[in-house]
Enzyme design. Structure first.
Site, PDB file in Angstrom:
ATOM      1  N   TYR A 113     -13.079  59.081  99.149  1.00  0.00           N
ATOM      2  CA  TYR A 113     -13.687  58.505  97.944  1.00  0.00           C
ATOM      3  C   TYR A 113     -12.665  58.390  96.820  1.00  0.00           C
ATOM      4  CZ  TYR A 113     -13.855  63.021  95.497  1.00  0.00           C
ATOM      5  OH  TYR A 113     -13.508  64.184  94.863  1.00  0.00           O
ATOM      6  N   LYS A 123      -8.320  62.579  99.649  1.00  0.00           N
ATOM      7  CA  LYS A 123      -9.499  62.670  98.769  1.00  0.00           C
ATOM      8  C   LYS A 123     -10.749  62.539  99.645  1.00  0.00           C
ATOM      9  CE  LYS A 123     -10.882  61.378  94.061  1.00  0.00           C
ATOM     10  NZ  LYS A 123     -11.046  62.696  93.487  1.00  0.00           N
ATOM     11  N   GLU A 171      -4.282  74.113  92.184  1.00  0.00           N
ATOM     12  CA  GLU A 171      -4.925  73.182  91.240  1.00  0.00           C
ATOM     13  C   GLU A 171      -6.290  73.754  90.902  1.00  0.00           C
ATOM     14  OE1 GLU A 171      -5.707  69.320  93.000  1.00  0.00           O
ATOM     15  OE2 GLU A 171      -6.243  70.205  94.922  1.00  0.00           O
ATOM     16  N   LEU A 190      -4.357  67.569  95.369  1.00  0.00           N
ATOM     17  CA  LEU A 190      -4.582  66.126  95.304  1.00  0.00           C
ATOM     18  C   LEU A 190      -3.557  65.522  94.343  1.00  0.00           C
ATOM     19  CD1 LEU A 190      -6.715  63.942  96.236  1.00  0.00           C
ATOM     20  CD2 LEU A 190      -7.552  64.086  93.897  1.00  0.00           C
TER      21      LEU A 190
HETATM   22  C1  LIG Z   1      -9.258  68.674  93.536  1.00  0.00           C
HETATM   23  C2  LIG Z   1      -8.812  67.666  92.544  1.00  0.00           C
HETATM   24  N1  LIG Z   1      -7.551  67.731  92.075  1.00  0.00           N
HETATM   25  C3  LIG Z   1      -7.088  66.873  91.160  1.00  0.00           C
HETATM   26  C4  LIG Z   1      -7.896  65.862  90.649  1.00  0.00           C
HETATM   27  C5  LIG Z   1      -7.362  64.917  89.620  1.00  0.00           C
HETATM   28  O1  LIG Z   1      -7.177  63.659  90.167  1.00  0.00           O
HETATM   29  P1  LIG Z   1      -7.247  62.353  89.248  1.00  0.00           P
HETATM   30  O2  LIG Z   1      -6.366  62.616  88.089  1.00  0.00           O
HETATM   31  O3  LIG Z   1      -6.744  61.278  90.113  1.00  0.00           O
HETATM   32  O4  LIG Z   1      -8.674  62.201  88.850  1.00  0.00           O
HETATM   33  C6  LIG Z   1      -9.218  65.752  91.115  1.00  0.00           C
HETATM   34  C7  LIG Z   1     -10.087  64.681  90.619  1.00  0.00           C
HETATM   35  O5  LIG Z   1     -11.210  64.554  90.960  1.00  0.00           O
HETATM   36  C8  LIG Z   1      -9.684  66.670  92.083  1.00  0.00           C
HETATM   37  O6  LIG Z   1     -10.943  66.603  92.563  1.00  0.00           O
END
Ligand SMILES: Cc1ncc(COP(=O)(O)O)c(C=O)c1O
Length: 285
Positions: free
Chosen positions: A31, A146, A178, A202
């Protein structure tokens, strides 16, 4: 309400999810969440690139080209009455019967759905920050995908919720990775530290933008692992994601960070990030 249903925009009532859809049965899907401000997407190219990269990593073929996918997403946004909000898009490996762990052959097309929700920008939280707890990172070893299988993420987020915190900062054997739904960084003596991309986090689209902001501001960034001790001794801590932008963390496990105030570097990054949004999407009120 209009939604994306495979290659079309349809009324929400027209969507039919089969009980044997692999997303529904196995969590076999990927997603993206893309933010829109003033009726324009922010970072659409990067989000669509990451969607196709997630698809590659699980050997899923999305029938649309990236351009077709972007056009579909733009069309949905334009047909909704949402100006500022989030588009959620997911692609599962489709419907295959009987249930079988093995991927079906390529004739089975993914099931693609998407919807837009109005969500105002939380300027107050971007200034004041959030409270967090630390939790062991119980997730799998392919966090760069993701994936819609988010049990690990939602379980740690729920732990945070039970302790009246808004986010969980995750660590593997004392190394901070994270957060449950965002990337995390610390500031120490003027340098920003954040976990390098790889299989343990991610690769955030928001992170790509704030890294650029840091470069333009001349702030040193070290993309290297840091420990729970470093987290606890940091001058500033912030997290970042599409929906929260660059957000300070004012409390970790009940202990205040920087006296509970947003730090100078976090503020600079958040302001620079806001300017990037305004360049792309117009003034934020
Ligand atoms: C586990 C995780 N890490 C990092 C992020 C940050 O990603 P982005 O900046 O692309 O939203 C998200 C965003 O949903 C996330 O679910």
């Amino acid at each position: 309400m209009k939604v994306i249903w495979n290659s079309q925009i349809v009324d929400r009532e027209e969507v039919k999810i089969d009980p044997e859809d692999r997303g529904y049965q196995f969590g076999d899907g990927i997603y993206e969440v893309v933010r829109a401000y003033n009726g324009h997407f922010f970072g659409l190219d990067e989000h669509v690139d990451r969607l196709y990269s997630s698809a590659d990593k699980i050997e899923m073929i999305i029938p649309q080209s990236k351009e077709e996918m972007k056009n579909l997403m733009i069309k949905l946004l334009n047909e909704s009455d949402v100006q500022t909000g989030n588009l959620y898009l997911q692609a599962t490996r489709g419907v295959a019967s009987p249930r079988n762990h093995v991927y079906p052959d390529m004739s089975v097309l993914p099931t693609i759905t998407g919807n837009v929700t109005a969500v105002p920008r939380n300027a107050q939280k971007i200034e004041n920050g959030i409270t967090t707890i630390t939790e062991p990172d119980i997730r799998w070893l392919k966090c760069d995908i993701k994936s819609i299988s988010l049990l690990g993420n939602i379980m740690v987020k729920h732990e945070a919720h039970k302790k009246n915190a808004e986010e969980a900062i995750l660590h593997r054997d004392g190394i901070v990775t994270e957060c449950s739904a965002s990337n995390v960084a610390i500031v120490k003596d003027g340098t920003i530290y954040t976990h390098p991309d790889g299989n343990l986090i991610l690769p955030g689209v928001t992170k790509i933008v704030w890294l650029k902001c840091a470069e333009e501001l001349g702030i040193e960034v070290k993309e290297e692992p840091f420990t729970l001790e470093q987290l606890q001794e940091a001058d500033e801590v912030f997290c970042s994601s599409t929906t929260i932008e660059v957000m300070p963390i004012h409390t970790i496990d009940g202990k205040k960070v920087n006296g509970g105030q947003r730090g100078k570097i976090t503020e600079q990054l958040a302001e620079a990030f806001k300017l990037k949004i305004e360049e792309a999407c117009g003034e934020l009120l």
